[in-house]
Design a protein around this motif. Structure first.
Motif, PDB file in Angstrom:
ATOM      1  N   ALA A 298       0.830  -1.203   0.000  1.00 46.96           N
ATOM      2  CA  ALA A 298       0.000   0.000   0.000  1.00 46.96           C
ATOM      3  C   ALA A 298       0.866   1.256   0.000  1.00 46.96           C
ATOM      4  N   ALA A 299       1.923   1.263   0.814  1.00 49.94           N
ATOM      5  CA  ALA A 299       2.821   2.418   0.853  1.00 49.94           C
ATOM      6  C   ALA A 299       3.525   2.610  -0.484  1.00 49.94           C
ATOM      7  N   ALA A 300       3.969   1.501  -1.096  1.00 51.50           N
ATOM      8  CA  ALA A 300       4.651   1.597  -2.390  1.00 51.50           C
ATOM      9  C   ALA A 300       3.725   2.146  -3.462  1.00 51.50           C
ATOM     10  N   ALA A 301       2.454   1.724  -3.422  1.00 49.10           N
ATOM     11  CA  ALA A 301       1.492   2.203  -4.417  1.00 49.10           C
ATOM     12  C   ALA A 301       1.268   3.700  -4.272  1.00 49.10           C
ATOM     13  N   VAL A 302       1.202   4.180  -3.064  1.00 48.04           N
ATOM     14  CA  VAL A 302       0.985   5.613  -2.826  1.00 48.04           C
ATOM     15  C   VAL A 302       2.184   6.422  -3.303  1.00 48.04           C
ATOM     16  N   ILE A 303       3.385   5.944  -3.007  1.00 44.25           N
ATOM     17  CA  ILE A 303       4.592   6.653  -3.450  1.00 44.25           C
ATOM     18  C   ILE A 303       4.642   6.713  -4.972  1.00 44.25           C
ATOM     19  N   ASP A 304       4.291   5.621  -5.615  1.00 45.76           N
ATOM     20  CA  ASP A 304       4.278   5.586  -7.076  1.00 45.76           C
ATOM     21  C   ASP A 304       3.287   6.595  -7.638  1.00 45.76           C
ATOM     22  N   LEU A 305       2.123   6.678  -7.043  1.00 43.31           N
ATOM     23  CA  LEU A 305       1.103   7.618  -7.510  1.00 43.31           C
ATOM     24  C   LEU A 305       1.539   9.064  -7.317  1.00 43.31           C
ATOM     25  N   LEU A 306       2.224   9.330  -6.213  1.00 42.66           N
ATOM     26  CA  LEU A 306       2.682  10.696  -5.949  1.00 42.66           C
ATOM     27  C   LEU A 306       3.789  11.108  -6.912  1.00 42.66           C
TER      28      LEU A 306
END
Length: 926
Positions: free
Chosen positions: A87-95
């Motif tokens: 979940a954290a990796a997905a958020v960083i990617d989106l940002l």
């Protein structure tokens, strides 16, 4: 045909919405500003699947309704795969790649902790409609927005259920993670606020096996508590209730309350799991019905079958509605914030860095967050208000799991608490609703309300502490067999306790445990009660005074004795030989009032007779005074002529008759009855005289006497009732005491053995009496207190006291000292007022008649000579005898003419009758 028409209408509606969406898209294709939004969900879970479908429909519906908006949400969906790191990796990617200006998700609270920190750093709102942990707060994470209910919001509704049924102990069962722990602290605090005890907290690991859950359940079965609050995820909750059913904990007598974390998703559970939960109560979010919701539900099921063709049919739940409303709220906020272009700024010092600290900051973030928090509207889930950083919800509905479904049995609102109807203001009273269709079906298909606790079949007996070495053995006496160890207890305290246990609606196995009171210990009973607090005893039975300092760490039953602190003082016998004793039956005020009324009544009767021309009242002043007194004392028809005077006299004599009878009775009692007088009647007399007082050694009475004002040197402790008797007999001047101060139950024991020569005065101070001490939150305290009230309110307590104390009516000294038999003015207020009103009224009536008649006579006699002048009567007084008969006849006619002319005419007639006339003429004048 109706079904075909409905299907046609639905297809037309869908085509219209799709057409509107495409038209709006084509019209504004070159004008709209794209607003990139990241969506992070666990797409493999039912909640994730339901939410994804709802989000897709929400975007289409919103822009179909608002085709002219200049902003357009562009969604970037990511699957966190139920992993916090993913979940954290997905958020960083989106940002980093898409410069998203808001993120919807993640789904779990554990994921939201780190993601919210990222959003806080980058000024990007993180909007989660599933992360409900109380540990997540917008106060320290301002960019975290909870578009769902905080777990702690349901605490009050759960507490209301527990309070409604009167359960005294509750065991919470929860997951060992942030989602599980967040609610427990708040729940325990609120339960303690309503005096509900939490003896144990059951924590179950997220990955617990069936065997581990079974072991924990067996542990719970060995406890008394039968009320459980379950806060778990659907997956763990399914396994938990399946195991509970297997070992017999879903049977009659158990109470299960599930939080909305499980209740909101009960439709997603396997039917066998729902059946295992039969009888459970639950709290779930309230969703108002609406036509918009019906329309959305129909379209959602059609879209869901297309989105997930290989999955079993999913059911729409509250999370699907919250996700839908979240998209609408974010879309409105994007438009209101006037976002024209995504603006991100990377810190200059970290432009070439690859660390998390190098993430760009959104310059639009504050405006978007502000617009989102200020946005309020009526959504599908109800009123959608994200002020204060989370969804504001004030309504829940209470469900009862029955069969393979659930039914709503009531509602809870912050304003009205529990109610069976949403608009009903009065609290639910389940005990009075046996015919209500919403009656609860409890585990085991029972409709009987569980009492919330049981004595475990494999548990130990209740440990009942009893004291030995007590000075008052008639209250409690304990004998322990040195060989067998069997403990036998007796006394008033024991009889009441055992009778109360017999009256309980269930068996209560117990055994006595001895507590030795050390002599000369000023805190021995405090130590005894403290054993209950230390959980060495379940109950402490004895002559235990209910005191405030003890109630801080134990609970007390209702008192089983009379309450209060009083004094025992010697009495003296005397016969009153006072010379002026004849004055004592009446108080000075009564004597003065009677004399005044005596004089006033005589004056009134004298005036009435004077106005009535009674010849007996004429004459010198002494004679008239004597007549007035005579009227007040005697009724004689020859003396009192007027009817109105006789009425006043009768009322006056009635008052004298009542007063005379009461006076005679009181004087007779004073002269003949031998009276008992206490040497002291109140504490103030002891203080003024500097007398000594005694108290039982080791009692808190000493502190009370010092507070009242007694000097320490005047307070003397004694060990036994025999010491009290000796010291009271000696008196303070001879080294003894003038009074014994103690609690009323002990004083009754003393007077039962020393009836003659002593009496009880008071109470001088209030206390709560004797009771039994139990552990805080004990589930049986209410039943025992109810049984004690039943005993003390009937004949049973009288028979128990007679058995140990004897018949207290045989001792004339027991009880409150009565006052004197002196008659007061207040005792005769009625007759006095009646006599005074009658006399005054009669006088006013007589004066009115007198003045009216006088005016009438003056009017009739004006210019007339029907009445002979006084001079003529005198001149004819010595006329010849032959004229006397004629004169008598003339006077008779004159009298007949003036007989109704009032007192003045009668007076003139009397003057005429004084002339020498014949006997026949005198008869006519009479």
């Amino acid at each position: 045909m109706p079904q075909e028409m409905a299907a046609a209408v639905r297809i037309i509606m869908l085509l219209f919405l799709a057409f509107s969406y495409e038209v709006a898209l084509g019209v504004t294709e070159n004008k709209v500003e794209k607003f990139h939004v990241g969506v992070v969900l666990d797409l493999g879970t039912p909640v994730g699947k339901v939410a994804r479908t709802s989000i897709s429909i929400a975007v289409e519906d919103f822009y179909a309704v608002h085709p002219n908006y200049t902003t357009r949400l562009v969604l970037h969906v990511r699957d966190s795969m139920s992993d916090d790191v993913q979940a954290a990796a997905a958020v960083i990617d989106l940002l980093e790649k898409y410069n998203v200006q808001a993120i919807i998700g993640p789904q779990k609270s554990s994921q939201a902790v780190f993601v919210s920190a990222l959003g806080n750093k980058c000024h990007v709102p993180i909007i989660s409609f599933t992360a409900r942990s109380a540990y997540l707060s917008s106060h320290y994470l301002p960019y975290f927005v909870r578009a769902t209910v905080n777990d702690s919001a349901q605490v009050s509704s759960i507490t209301s259920i527990i309070k409604t049924y009167g359960w005294r102990e509750v065991v919470p069962i929860y997951m060992d993670n942030d989602d599980g722990k967040g609610i427990i602290a708040d729940l325990v605090d609120v339960l303690e606020g309503i005096d509900v005890h939490v003896p144990y907290r059951s924590v179950i690991d997220e990955s617990a096996t069936g065997e581990q859950i079974t072991q924990e359940l067996y542990k719970l079965m060995t406890m008394q508590t039968r009320v459980f609050v379950v806060h778990m995820s659907p997956s763990l909750g399914s396994l938990f209730f399946t195991k509970s059913k297997e070992i017999g904990m879903m049977s009659e007598g158990f109470v299960w309350i599930i939080t909305d974390r499980l209740a909101n998703l009960i439709d997603l559970l396997n039917p066998s799991v729902v059946e295992a939960m039969n009888g459970a109560l639950g709290v779930e979010s309230y969703v108002p019905k609406s036509t918009e919701l019906d329309s959305f539900t129909m379209r959602w099921y059609m879209r869901s079958r297309n989105d997930h063709p290989n999955d079993p049919t999913l059911k729409l739940n509250i999370f699907g509605l919250w996700s839908y409303d979240t998209i609408w709220g974010l879309a409105q906020a994007a438009e209101k914030a006037k976002v024209t272009k995504a603006k991100f700024l990377r810190p200059p010092a970290l432009k070439n860095s690859t660390s998390l600290g190098a993430l760009k900051n959104s310059r639009n973030g504050p405006a978007i967050l502000k617009a989102l928090l200020q946005n309020k509207f009526e959504g599908l889930s109800g009123y959608f208000d994200l002020s204060d950083g989370q969804l504001q919800v004030s309504k829940f509905q209470i469900i009862n799991v029955v069969g393979q479904a659930r039914r709503v049995i009531g509602f809870w609102t912050a304003q009205n608490g529990l109610s069976q109807q949403l608009d009903q203001r009065s609290n639910i009273k389940y005990r009075n609703t046996t015919h209500d269709p919403k009656i609860v079906i409890w585990p085991g298909e029972s409709t009987k309300i569980p009492r919330g606790w049981e004595i475990p079949t494999n548990g130990k007996k209740l440990q009942v502490g009893v004291v030995t070495g007590n000075k008052y053995q008639k209250y409690i006496d304990v004998v322990e067999d040195s060989i067998t160890g069997v403990i036998k207890a007796s006394g008033i305290a024991i009889d009441v306790f055992e009778e109360a246990v017999k009256r309980l609606p269930y068996a209560l196995p117990y055994e006595y445990v001895v507590f030795n009171i050390a002599k000369n210990s000023s805190s021995s009973y405090d130590d005894f009660v403290n054993q209950v607090y230390l959980k060495k005893y379940d109950i402490a039975v004895g002559d235990i005074t209910i005191r405030y300092n003890r109630s801080l760490y134990v609970d007390f039953t209702q008192p089983y004795t009379e309450s209060g602190i009083a004094m025992v003082v010697p009495v003296r016998e005397s016969i009153n030989k006072n010379t002026w004793i004849f004055l004592k039956p009446l108080t000075p005020g009564m004597w003065i009032g009677t004399i005044i009324l005596f004089i006033y009544t005589g004056i009134v009767i004298w005036l009435l007779e004077l106005l009535g021309n009674n010849k007996a009242i004429h004459g010198p002043v002494p004679r008239q005074l004597a007549t007035m007194i005579y009227f007040s004392l005697f009724e004689e028809n020859e003396k009192v002529k007027r009817l109105i005077s006789r009425i006043v006299l009768v009322i006056w004599l009635f008052f004298l008759l009542v007063l005379k009878s009461s006076y005679t009775a009181s004087l007779t009692s004073m002269l003949t009855v031998q009276q008992l007088h206490p040497t002291v009647t109140n504490v103030e007399e002891l203080l003024k005289a500097g007398e000594c007082v005694g108290y039982p050694h080791g009692s808190y009475i000493k502190d009370l006497l010092e507070e009242i004002g007694f000097e320490v040197s005047k307070i003397k402790p004694y060990e036994s009732p025999e010491d009290f008797h000796d010291e009271l007999f000696r008196g303070c001047k001879n080294g003894g005491v003038a009074a014994l101060v103690d609690e009323i139950p002990y004083l009754k024991l003393f007077l039962a053995e020393h009836c003659k020569g002593y009496t009880m005065v008071g109470p001088i101070y209030k206390n709560a009496g004797f009771g039994y001490a139990l552990q805080k939150g004990s589930p049986i305290i209410g039943d025992i207190s109810q049984a004690i009230l039943n005993i003390t309110g009937g004949d049973t307590i009288i028979q128990i006291e007679k058995k140990w104390i004897g018949d207290q009516n045989n001792c004339q000294n027991v009880g409150t000292i009565s006052g004197s038999g002196t008659l007061t003015f207040e005792s005769f207020a009625g007759p006095i007022i009646a006599t005074g009103v009658a006399s005054t009224t009669s006088l006013v009536v007589a004066l009115t008649i007198y003045f009216c008649k006088s005016k009438q006579v003056e009017h009739e006699n004006g210019g007339s000579d029907d009445i002979l002048p006084q001079g003529e009567i005198k001149d004819g007084g010595h006329a010849e005898g032959q004229r006397q008969e004629a004169g008598a006849i003339e006077m008779h006619e004159q009298t007949n003419k003036l007989m109704y002319s009032g007192p003045l005419v009668i007076y003139r007639c009397e003057r005429i009758s004084s002339l020498p006339v014949s006997s026949s003429a005198k008869f006519l004048l009479s």
